[in-house]
Design a protein around this motif. Structure first.
Motif, PDB file in Angstrom:
ATOM      1  N   TYR A   1       0.812  -1.218   0.000  1.00  0.00           N
ATOM      2  CA  TYR A   1       0.000   0.000   0.000  1.00  0.00           C
ATOM      3  C   TYR A   1       0.841   1.262   0.000  1.00  0.00           C
ATOM      4  N   GLN A   2       2.120   1.199   0.374  1.00  0.00           N
ATOM      5  CA  GLN A   2       2.930   2.405   0.475  1.00  0.00           C
ATOM      6  C   GLN A   2       3.250   3.019  -0.890  1.00  0.00           C
TER       7      GLN A   2
ATOM      8  N   LEU B   1      12.425   2.616 -10.066  1.00  0.00           N
ATOM      9  CA  LEU B   1      11.071   2.199  -9.726  1.00  0.00           C
ATOM     10  C   LEU B   1      10.877   1.898  -8.250  1.00  0.00           C
ATOM     11  N   ILE B   2      11.945   1.601  -7.539  1.00  0.00           N
ATOM     12  CA  ILE B   2      11.821   1.234  -6.131  1.00  0.00           C
ATOM     13  C   ILE B   2      12.315   2.387  -5.262  1.00  0.00           C
ATOM     14  N   PRO B   3      11.436   2.936  -4.433  1.00  0.00           N
ATOM     15  CA  PRO B   3      11.868   4.034  -3.557  1.00  0.00           C
ATOM     16  C   PRO B   3      12.807   3.533  -2.472  1.00  0.00           C
ATOM     17  N   ASP B   4      13.662   4.425  -1.981  1.00  0.00           N
ATOM     18  CA  ASP B   4      14.574   4.081  -0.900  1.00  0.00           C
ATOM     19  C   ASP B   4      13.848   4.026   0.446  1.00  0.00           C
ATOM     20  N   TYR B   5      12.884   4.906   0.631  1.00  0.00           N
ATOM     21  CA  TYR B   5      12.069   4.909   1.840  1.00  0.00           C
ATOM     22  C   TYR B   5      10.852   5.783   1.605  1.00  0.00           C
ATOM     23  N   PHE B   6       9.977   5.814   2.582  1.00  0.00           N
ATOM     24  CA  PHE B   6       8.767   6.631   2.516  1.00  0.00           C
ATOM     25  C   PHE B   6       8.776   7.603   3.682  1.00  0.00           C
ATOM     26  N   GLU B   7       8.200   8.782   3.465  1.00  0.00           N
ATOM     27  CA  GLU B   7       8.136   9.741   4.558  1.00  0.00           C
ATOM     28  C   GLU B   7       6.807  10.464   4.548  1.00  0.00           C
ATOM     29  N   ASN B   8       6.466  10.983   5.698  1.00  0.00           N
ATOM     30  CA  ASN B   8       5.270  11.796   5.820  1.00  0.00           C
ATOM     31  C   ASN B   8       5.639  13.215   5.403  1.00  0.00           C
ATOM     32  N   SER B   9       5.109  13.662   4.278  1.00  0.00           N
ATOM     33  CA  SER B   9       5.482  14.976   3.769  1.00  0.00           C
ATOM     34  C   SER B   9       4.459  16.056   4.119  1.00  0.00           C
TER      35      SER B   9
ATOM     36  N   PRO C   1      -7.983  13.129  11.539  1.00  0.00           N
ATOM     37  CA  PRO C   1      -7.072  12.766  12.624  1.00  0.00           C
ATOM     38  C   PRO C   1      -7.296  13.626  13.867  1.00  0.00           C
ATOM     39  N   LEU C   2      -6.888  13.090  15.010  1.00  0.00           N
ATOM     40  CA  LEU C   2      -6.959  13.861  16.245  1.00  0.00           C
ATOM     41  C   LEU C   2      -5.799  14.847  16.339  1.00  0.00           C
ATOM     42  N   GLU C   3      -4.609  14.382  15.929  1.00  0.00           N
ATOM     43  CA  GLU C   3      -3.421  15.201  16.121  1.00  0.00           C
ATOM     44  C   GLU C   3      -2.491  15.203  14.906  1.00  0.00           C
ATOM     45  N   THR C   4      -2.277  14.060  14.289  1.00  0.00           N
ATOM     46  CA  THR C   4      -1.251  13.894  13.273  1.00  0.00           C
ATOM     47  C   THR C   4      -1.876  13.568  11.926  1.00  0.00           C
ATOM     48  N   GLU C   5      -1.533  14.329  10.897  1.00  0.00           N
ATOM     49  CA  GLU C   5      -2.023  14.038   9.556  1.00  0.00           C
ATOM     50  C   GLU C   5      -0.913  13.390   8.746  1.00  0.00           C
ATOM     51  N   PHE C   6      -1.312  12.644   7.719  1.00  0.00           N
ATOM     52  CA  PHE C   6      -0.348  11.892   6.933  1.00  0.00           C
ATOM     53  C   PHE C   6      -0.503  12.173   5.451  1.00  0.00           C
ATOM     54  N   GLU C   7       0.620  12.313   4.796  1.00  0.00           N
ATOM     55  CA  GLU C   7       0.704  12.391   3.345  1.00  0.00           C
ATOM     56  C   GLU C   7       1.982  11.636   2.968  1.00  0.00           C
ATOM     57  N   ILE C   8       1.860  10.317   2.866  1.00  0.00           N
ATOM     58  CA  ILE C   8       3.008   9.443   2.667  1.00  0.00           C
ATOM     59  C   ILE C   8       3.440   9.488   1.206  1.00  0.00           C
ATOM     60  N   LYS C   9       4.720   9.765   1.005  1.00  0.00           N
ATOM     61  CA  LYS C   9       5.268   9.821  -0.353  1.00  0.00           C
ATOM     62  C   LYS C   9       6.582   9.051  -0.415  1.00  0.00           C
ATOM     63  N   PRO C  10       6.862   8.441  -1.571  1.00  0.00           N
ATOM     64  CA  PRO C  10       8.132   7.727  -1.727  1.00  0.00           C
ATOM     65  C   PRO C  10       9.285   8.706  -1.907  1.00  0.00           C
ATOM     66  N   ILE C  11      10.449   8.326  -1.389  1.00  0.00           N
ATOM     67  CA  ILE C  11      11.654   9.148  -1.516  1.00  0.00           C
ATOM     68  C   ILE C  11      12.720   8.314  -2.224  1.00  0.00           C
ATOM     69  N   TYR C  12      13.323   8.925  -3.230  1.00  0.00           N
ATOM     70  CA  TYR C  12      14.390   8.290  -3.993  1.00  0.00           C
ATOM     71  C   TYR C  12      15.690   9.024  -3.709  1.00  0.00           C
ATOM     72  N   LYS C  13      16.733   8.286  -3.377  1.00  0.00           N
ATOM     73  CA  LYS C  13      18.019   8.924  -3.086  1.00  0.00           C
ATOM     74  C   LYS C  13      18.617   9.542  -4.332  1.00  0.00           C
ATOM     75  N   LEU C  14      18.473   8.853  -5.443  1.00  0.00           N
ATOM     76  CA  LEU C  14      18.988   9.375  -6.703  1.00  0.00           C
ATOM     77  C   LEU C  14      17.931  10.239  -7.354  1.00  0.00           C
ATOM     78  N   SER C  15      18.353  11.260  -8.046  1.00  0.00           N
ATOM     79  CA  SER C  15      17.385  12.142  -8.709  1.00  0.00           C
ATOM     80  C   SER C  15      16.853  11.518  -9.991  1.00  0.00           C
ATOM     81  N   ASN C  16      17.346  10.354 -10.346  1.00  0.00           N
ATOM     82  CA  ASN C  16      16.906   9.662 -11.550  1.00  0.00           C
ATOM     83  C   ASN C  16      15.470   9.168 -11.342  1.00  0.00           C
ATOM     84  N   SER C  17      14.534   9.715 -12.076  1.00  0.00           N
ATOM     85  CA  SER C  17      13.130   9.365 -11.877  1.00  0.00           C
ATOM     86  C   SER C  17      12.774   8.018 -12.494  1.00  0.00           C
ATOM     87  N   SER C  18      13.701   7.387 -13.234  1.00  0.00           N
ATOM     88  CA  SER C  18      13.403   6.091 -13.826  1.00  0.00           C
ATOM     89  C   SER C  18      13.522   4.956 -12.810  1.00  0.00           C
TER      90      SER C  18
END
Length: 113
Positions: free
Chosen positions: A59-60, A89-97, A70-87
């Protein structure tokens, strides 16, 4: 007079009835008032359960929308890629943006939309 704006991840609007109800039910169950961790944990659990029920695994990879208020914390989960290469396909990690901006007026936090 100070003109201060802050970015914060967690914000509790004490005047909301759902937060008051949560605090009352929590106190009735545990005989103590909930801390910020209890509210954040509730939001995280609601978000993850909603994500698991509303989409297929993994689901990520999708940019999930929060289903409940939410009561306190909202979420907008997005994938983060270490390399700027947009090709890649697998993100390095996900973060709440999600970012919430508040200002201080009359000794209170006011959310800036």
């Amino acid at each position: 007079t100070l003109n201060v704006r802050l970015s914060i991840s967690n914000f509790i609007d004490e005047s909301r009835s759902d937060i008051k109800n949560f605090r009352r039910k929590y106190f009735d169950e545990y005989r103590e008032f909930p801390g910020d961790d209890a509210l954040e944990g509730y939001d995280v659990a609601q978000f993850l359960i909603g994500a698991l029920l509303s989409s297929e695994l993994p689901y990520q990879i999708e940019n999930l929308k929060q289903n409940s208020k939410p009561l306190e914390t909202e979420f907008e989960i997005k994938p983060i890629y270490k390399l700027s290469n947009s090709s890649q396909l697998i993100p390095d990690y996900f973060e709440n943006s999600f970012i919430r901006i508040v200002e201080i007026k009359n000794n209170r936090y006011n959310v800036i939309e």
